[in-house]
Scaffold this active site. Structure first.
Site, PDB file in Angstrom:
ATOM      1  N   MET A  30       0.579  -1.556   0.034  1.00 41.96           N
ATOM      2  CA  MET A  30       0.348   0.079   0.191  1.00 41.96           C
ATOM      3  C   MET A  30       0.809   0.992  -0.148  1.00 41.96           C
ATOM      4  O   MET A  30       0.750   2.320   0.569  1.00 41.96           O
ATOM      5  CB  MET A  30      -0.657  -0.232   1.068  1.00 41.96           C
ATOM      6  CG  MET A  30      -2.168  -1.111   1.547  1.00 41.96           C
ATOM      7  SD  MET A  30      -3.206  -1.369   1.717  1.00 41.96           S
ATOM      8  CE  MET A  30      -2.804  -0.382   4.069  1.00 41.96           C
ATOM      9  N   GLY A  31       2.016   1.213   0.095  1.00 48.61           N
ATOM     10  CA  GLY A  31       3.184   2.261  -0.197  1.00 48.61           C
ATOM     11  C   GLY A  31       3.428   3.132   0.573  1.00 48.61           C
ATOM     12  O   GLY A  31       3.239   2.154   2.366  1.00 48.61           O
ATOM     13  N   TYR A  32       3.867   4.035   0.564  1.00 47.05           N
ATOM     14  CA  TYR A  32       5.040   4.580   2.686  1.00 47.05           C
ATOM     15  C   TYR A  32       6.062   3.692   2.480  1.00 47.05           C
ATOM     16  O   TYR A  32       6.029   3.671   3.810  1.00 47.05           O
ATOM     17  CB  TYR A  32       3.650   5.435   3.323  1.00 47.05           C
ATOM     18  CG  TYR A  32       4.181   6.273   4.002  1.00 47.05           C
ATOM     19  CD1 TYR A  32       4.271   8.048   2.922  1.00 47.05           C
ATOM     20  CD2 TYR A  32       5.028   6.181   5.093  1.00 47.05           C
ATOM     21  CE1 TYR A  32       4.488   9.255   3.716  1.00 47.05           C
ATOM     22  CE2 TYR A  32       5.497   7.470   5.015  1.00 47.05           C
ATOM     23  CZ  TYR A  32       5.581   8.847   4.828  1.00 47.05           C
ATOM     24  OH  TYR A  32       5.970  10.177   5.196  1.00 47.05           O
ATOM     25  N   HIS A  37       9.150  -3.081   3.532  1.00 51.39           N
ATOM     26  CA  HIS A  37       9.268  -3.222   2.289  1.00 51.39           C
ATOM     27  C   HIS A  37      10.591  -2.985   1.108  1.00 51.39           C
ATOM     28  O   HIS A  37       9.903  -4.379   0.302  1.00 51.39           O
ATOM     29  CB  HIS A  37       8.040  -2.083   1.432  1.00 51.39           C
ATOM     30  CG  HIS A  37       6.860  -1.746   2.249  1.00 51.39           C
ATOM     31  ND1 HIS A  37       6.643   0.075   2.800  1.00 51.39           N
ATOM     32  CD2 HIS A  37       5.432  -2.558   2.453  1.00 51.39           C
ATOM     33  CE1 HIS A  37       5.898  -0.423   3.553  1.00 51.39           C
ATOM     34  NE2 HIS A  37       5.122  -0.684   3.279  1.00 51.39           N
ATOM     35  N   GLY A 147       5.193 -10.601   4.224  1.00 50.24           N
ATOM     36  CA  GLY A 147       6.221 -10.239   5.288  1.00 50.24           C
ATOM     37  C   GLY A 147       5.575 -10.627   6.593  1.00 50.24           C
ATOM     38  O   GLY A 147       3.972 -10.912   6.819  1.00 50.24           O
ATOM     39  N   ASP A 150       3.072  -8.493   9.240  1.00 49.14           N
ATOM     40  CA  ASP A 150       0.550  -9.493   9.061  1.00 49.14           C
ATOM     41  C   ASP A 150       0.738 -11.041   8.829  1.00 49.14           C
ATOM     42  O   ASP A 150       0.416 -11.273   7.421  1.00 49.14           O
ATOM     43  CB  ASP A 150       0.754  -8.789   7.963  1.00 49.14           C
ATOM     44  CG  ASP A 150       0.487  -7.581   7.788  1.00 49.14           C
ATOM     45  OD1 ASP A 150      -0.313  -6.151   8.294  1.00 49.14           O
ATOM     46  OD2 ASP A 150       1.808  -6.507   7.497  1.00 49.14           O
ATOM     47  N   GLN A 153      -2.109 -12.368   8.273  1.00 51.85           N
ATOM     48  CA  GLN A 153      -2.275 -12.137   6.743  1.00 51.85           C
ATOM     49  C   GLN A 153      -1.417 -13.458   5.378  1.00 51.85           C
ATOM     50  O   GLN A 153      -2.126 -13.757   4.513  1.00 51.85           O
ATOM     51  CB  GLN A 153      -2.025 -10.733   6.270  1.00 51.85           C
ATOM     52  CG  GLN A 153      -2.122  -9.976   4.250  1.00 51.85           C
ATOM     53  CD  GLN A 153      -2.034  -8.666   4.484  1.00 51.85           C
ATOM     54  OE1 GLN A 153      -2.643  -7.955   4.891  1.00 51.85           O
ATOM     55  NE2 GLN A 153      -0.427  -8.413   4.435  1.00 51.85           N
ATOM     56  N   MET A 184       8.241  -2.189  11.513  1.00 52.35           N
ATOM     57  CA  MET A 184       8.668  -0.871  10.857  1.00 52.35           C
ATOM     58  C   MET A 184       6.891  -1.159  10.353  1.00 52.35           C
ATOM     59  O   MET A 184       6.819  -2.204   9.845  1.00 52.35           O
ATOM     60  CB  MET A 184       9.612  -1.314  10.094  1.00 52.35           C
ATOM     61  CG  MET A 184      10.934  -0.946   9.974  1.00 52.35           C
ATOM     62  SD  MET A 184      12.129  -0.614   8.681  1.00 52.35           S
ATOM     63  CE  MET A 184      13.749  -0.421   9.580  1.00 52.35           C
ATOM     64  N   SER A 186       4.484   1.527   8.311  1.00 50.76           N
ATOM     65  CA  SER A 186       3.846   3.075   7.642  1.00 50.76           C
ATOM     66  C   SER A 186       3.134   3.708   8.529  1.00 50.76           C
ATOM     67  O   SER A 186       3.136   5.508   8.684  1.00 50.76           O
ATOM     68  CB  SER A 186       2.614   2.972   6.231  1.00 50.76           C
ATOM     69  OG  SER A 186       3.312   2.043   5.061  1.00 50.76           O
TER      70      SER A 186
HETATM   71  P1  AMP Z   1       2.017  -2.687   3.373  1.00 55.66           P
HETATM   72  O1  AMP Z   1       1.914  -1.727   2.592  1.00 55.66           O
HETATM   73  O2  AMP Z   1       1.385  -1.968   5.190  1.00 55.66           O
HETATM   74  O3  AMP Z   1       0.073  -3.557   3.333  1.00 55.66           O
HETATM   75  O4  AMP Z   1       2.390  -3.697   3.552  1.00 55.66           O
HETATM   76  C1  AMP Z   1       2.858  -4.593   2.295  1.00 55.66           C
HETATM   77  C2  AMP Z   1       3.810  -5.489   3.211  1.00 55.66           C
HETATM   78  O5  AMP Z   1       4.934  -5.162   3.470  1.00 55.66           O
HETATM   79  C3  AMP Z   1       3.185  -6.623   3.002  1.00 55.66           C
HETATM   80  O6  AMP Z   1       3.408  -8.149   2.731  1.00 55.66           O
HETATM   81  C4  AMP Z   1       3.907  -6.830   4.883  1.00 55.66           C
HETATM   82  O7  AMP Z   1       3.668  -8.176   4.943  1.00 55.66           O
HETATM   83  C5  AMP Z   1       5.350  -6.440   4.377  1.00 55.66           C
HETATM   84  N1  AMP Z   1       5.228  -5.204   5.915  1.00 55.66           N
HETATM   85  C6  AMP Z   1       5.086  -4.232   6.116  1.00 55.66           C
HETATM   86  N2  AMP Z   1       5.727  -3.979   7.308  1.00 55.66           N
HETATM   87  C7  AMP Z   1       6.767  -4.827   7.197  1.00 55.66           C
HETATM   88  C8  AMP Z   1       8.344  -5.118   8.051  1.00 55.66           C
HETATM   89  N3  AMP Z   1       8.627  -4.297   8.764  1.00 55.66           N
HETATM   90  N4  AMP Z   1       8.930  -6.024   7.570  1.00 55.66           N
HETATM   91  C9  AMP Z   1       8.389  -6.950   7.271  1.00 55.66           C
HETATM   92  N5  AMP Z   1       7.300  -7.217   5.256  1.00 55.66           N
HETATM   93  C10 AMP Z   1       6.826  -5.963   6.277  1.00 55.66           C
END
Ligand code: AMP
Length: 283
Positions: A30-32, A37, A147, A150, A153, A184, A186
């Protein structure tokens, strides 16, 4: 690096690569972007010939009271970071490119999508599973990277991949943390300076439980959950949403910790910001 907004453009580029015999990796986001990521993208760049990153703040996985409108966005910064780690294509559709007005189909899971995060976010995992299934069909990747942060998920996506016969390898990537241990996210961007130091309590509680299991061979889940909950409740601005020790595969709570178990937790900070984290209770 190519940046596209339509399904047709994404498919055209990807099918050219596939025609050249390239393997394709997909990293849904979802960016940021933060280093969590980027670690997923690095894993894909290492393991596949072409890496596709989707950047889509998926409206159907947000509840009506949630942070969809204010979710942090930085398209230019994200594209620069993705390009630096070797991503080949960023797919950043608008919601109407993904959900046409007549859209009716949803992907929902029976067991894994209840409990834990689903208790506080009804409908969230149906939104996630639906958009991931659509992205899988758009990109047709060989591997997709998610990741462990989650964790529910990730488990749901492994299950839907199996249940719907997607021929895609699901790669789970370990949690990337700040130097002090904070996972970490967003959403860490929303934290004030004082909140930033307070939320570490979730990491500390999980770490305490892992230490008790691995170093002191404590195996009673209830006892450890109580200890972790006491630690978290000492933080005045944090509300504990859940703290649970589960079997990694079924995500069902266990009473005795043996085999592959994991502790998962979620807190809400000053009612506004919801943060999650988890740790394996085995080496
Ligand atoms: P999001 O943009 O938050 O939907 O995350 C996109 C992907 O990045 C998902 O598969 C998350 O599980 C992964 N992700 C987010 N934060 C972390 C992190 N700190 N370490 C590893 N993967 C992450």
């Amino acid at each position: 690096m190519i940046i596209v907004t339509s399904v047709a453009e994404a498919r055209a580029a990807i099918s050219r690569w596939r025609g050249d015999g390239c393997s394709i990796g997909l990293v849904p986001t979802m960016g940021y972007f933060h280093d969590g990521h980027l670690e997923l993208m690095r894993a894909s760049v290492r393991q596949t010939d072409k890496t596709v990153v989707s950047l889509f703040v998926n409206p159907t996985q947000f509840g009506p009271e949630e942070d969809l409108e204010v979710y942090p966005r930085d398209l230019e910064g994200d594209c620069a970071k993705a390009s630096q780690v070797g991503v080949d294509l960023v797919f950043r559709p608008q919601p109407n490119e993904i959900y046409s007005p007549g859209h009716q189909t949803e992907v929902s899971l029976a067991g894994l999508a209840s409990g834990l995060c689903a208790d506080d976010r009804p409908g969230h995992f149906t939104g996630v599973a639906t958009v991931v299934a659509k992205l899988f069909n758009i990109v047709l990747p060989d591997f997709a990277f998610f990741g462990e942060k989650d964790f529910q998920q990730l488990r749901i996506i492994r299950q839907l991949t199996e249940d719907l016969n997607f021929s895609i390898g699901i790669v789970g990537v370990p949690i990337v943390r700040e130097a002090d241990g904070l996972a970490m996210s967003s959403r860490n961007y929303y934290l004030s300076e004082s909140e930033r130091s307070e939320v570490l309590v979730l990491y500390r509680a999980l770490h305490h439980i892992r230490h008790k299991v691995l170093e002191e061979q404590v195996a009673k889940a209830d006892e450890l959950i109580n200890q972790g909950a006491v630690m978290i409740k000492k933080c005045v601005s944090c509300t504990l949403e859940y703290l649970s020790i589960v079997d990694e595969k079924s995500l069902q709570a266990v009473s005795d910790i043996e085999g592959k178990c994991r502790v998962l937790g979620a807190i809400r900070v000053n009612q506004r910001i919801r943060l999650i984290d988890n740790m394996a209770l085995y080496r």
